[in-house]
Scaffold this motif. Structure first.
Motif, PDB file in Angstrom:
ATOM      1  N   ARG A   1       0.804  -0.046   6.653  1.00  0.00           N
ATOM      2  CA  ARG A   1       1.120   0.312   5.265  1.00  0.00           C
ATOM      3  C   ARG A   1       1.630  -0.889   4.468  1.00  0.00           C
ATOM      4  O   ARG A   1       1.611  -0.866   3.242  1.00  0.00           O
ATOM      5  CB  ARG A   1       2.145   1.443   5.223  1.00  0.00           C
ATOM      6  N   THR A   2       2.088  -1.929   5.166  1.00  0.00           N
ATOM      7  CA  THR A   2       2.605  -3.125   4.490  1.00  0.00           C
ATOM      8  C   THR A   2       1.557  -4.224   4.386  1.00  0.00           C
ATOM      9  O   THR A   2       1.822  -5.270   3.793  1.00  0.00           O
ATOM     10  CB  THR A   2       3.838  -3.693   5.236  1.00  0.00           C
ATOM     11  N   LEU A   3       0.395  -4.014   4.970  1.00  0.00           N
ATOM     12  CA  LEU A   3      -0.668  -5.025   5.002  1.00  0.00           C
ATOM     13  C   LEU A   3      -1.756  -4.667   3.988  1.00  0.00           C
ATOM     14  O   LEU A   3      -1.760  -3.568   3.444  1.00  0.00           O
ATOM     15  CB  LEU A   3      -1.231  -5.131   6.424  1.00  0.00           C
ATOM     16  N   PRO A   4      -2.695  -5.585   3.712  1.00  0.00           N
ATOM     17  CA  PRO A   4      -3.750  -5.305   2.731  1.00  0.00           C
ATOM     18  C   PRO A   4      -4.469  -3.972   3.006  1.00  0.00           C
ATOM     19  O   PRO A   4      -4.867  -3.699   4.140  1.00  0.00           O
ATOM     20  CB  PRO A   4      -4.692  -6.498   2.869  1.00  0.00           C
ATOM     21  N   ARG A   5      -4.611  -3.178   1.960  1.00  0.00           N
ATOM     22  CA  ARG A   5      -5.120  -1.806   2.083  1.00  0.00           C
ATOM     23  C   ARG A   5      -6.507  -1.693   2.695  1.00  0.00           C
ATOM     24  O   ARG A   5      -6.751  -0.858   3.555  1.00  0.00           O
ATOM     25  CB  ARG A   5      -5.153  -1.135   0.719  1.00  0.00           C
ATOM     26  N   SER A   6      -7.448  -2.505   2.219  1.00  0.00           N
ATOM     27  CA  SER A   6      -8.832  -2.346   2.689  1.00  0.00           C
ATOM     28  C   SER A   6      -8.937  -2.615   4.184  1.00  0.00           C
ATOM     29  O   SER A   6      -9.556  -1.849   4.920  1.00  0.00           O
ATOM     30  CB  SER A   6      -9.792  -3.230   1.897  1.00  0.00           C
ATOM     31  N   ASN A   7      -8.324  -3.699   4.645  1.00  0.00           N
ATOM     32  CA  ASN A   7      -8.370  -3.999   6.071  1.00  0.00           C
ATOM     33  C   ASN A   7      -7.634  -2.939   6.871  1.00  0.00           C
ATOM     34  O   ASN A   7      -8.101  -2.504   7.926  1.00  0.00           O
ATOM     35  CB  ASN A   7      -7.790  -5.382   6.352  1.00  0.00           C
ATOM     36  N   SER A   8      -6.484  -2.502   6.375  1.00  0.00           N
ATOM     37  CA  SER A   8      -5.696  -1.489   7.091  1.00  0.00           C
ATOM     38  C   SER A   8      -6.474  -0.194   7.243  1.00  0.00           C
ATOM     39  O   SER A   8      -6.413   0.463   8.289  1.00  0.00           O
ATOM     40  CB  SER A   8      -4.376  -1.238   6.360  1.00  0.00           C
ATOM     41  N   ALA A   9      -7.220   0.189   6.218  1.00  0.00           N
ATOM     42  CA  ALA A   9      -8.021   1.407   6.290  1.00  0.00           C
ATOM     43  C   ALA A   9      -9.085   1.291   7.382  1.00  0.00           C
ATOM     44  O   ALA A   9      -9.304   2.238   8.148  1.00  0.00           O
ATOM     45  CB  ALA A   9      -8.672   1.693   4.942  1.00  0.00           C
TER      46      ALA A   9
END
Length: 131
Positions: free
Chosen positions: A105-113
């Motif tokens: 949740r604290t990292l870049p959204r697209s990669n995290s998804a």
């Protein structure tokens, strides 16, 4: 009979190894983690997603201890991280007690998804940068 996680792991890693990673490694500003091969001793570059926070770089491995770069870190924690086209030396720390889902949740959204979607065993890594 193979478990669903095993099938998912095999399909995702085959796609990454043969198609995605060779393309992503060539993009100059793609964030990458360079480890030393535990058997070969050669540099191994893996495209990753993550975020620099102060003097640390945080990422989440989607396949945990099954990831080759995690195995390489366990053998030799000295790594380099390419951030914004510039290489930084550092020491990697595998953090099994960190909440990897919360960390995403604290990292870049697209990669995290993508990591949440294709991941089978999430594991947090912190790289303490030297420069």
């Amino acid at each position: 009979m193979p478990r669903n996680d095993d099938r998912k792991f095999q399909a995702v890693t085959a796609f990454q190894r043969r198609i995605l990673n060779p393309v992503m490694r060539r993009i100059p500003f793609q964030t990458a983690l360079e480890t030393t091969g535990r058997t070969s001793g050669l540099p191994r570059r893996t495209p990753v997603g993550g975020r620099r926070v102060g003097d640390s770089f945080w990422l989440v491995s989607e396949h945990g201890e099954r990831s080759q770069y995690i195995r390489n870190i366990r053998a030799n924690s000295r790594v380099r991280v390419r951030i914004g086209g510039r290489w930084h030396g550092g020491t990697a720390h595998v953090l099994p007690d960190d909440d990897a889902v919360a960390r995403l949740r604290t990292l870049p959204r697209s990669n995290s998804a993508v990591v949440r979607l294709v991941g089978t065993d999430l594991l947090t890594v912190r790289v303490d940068l030297e420069d």
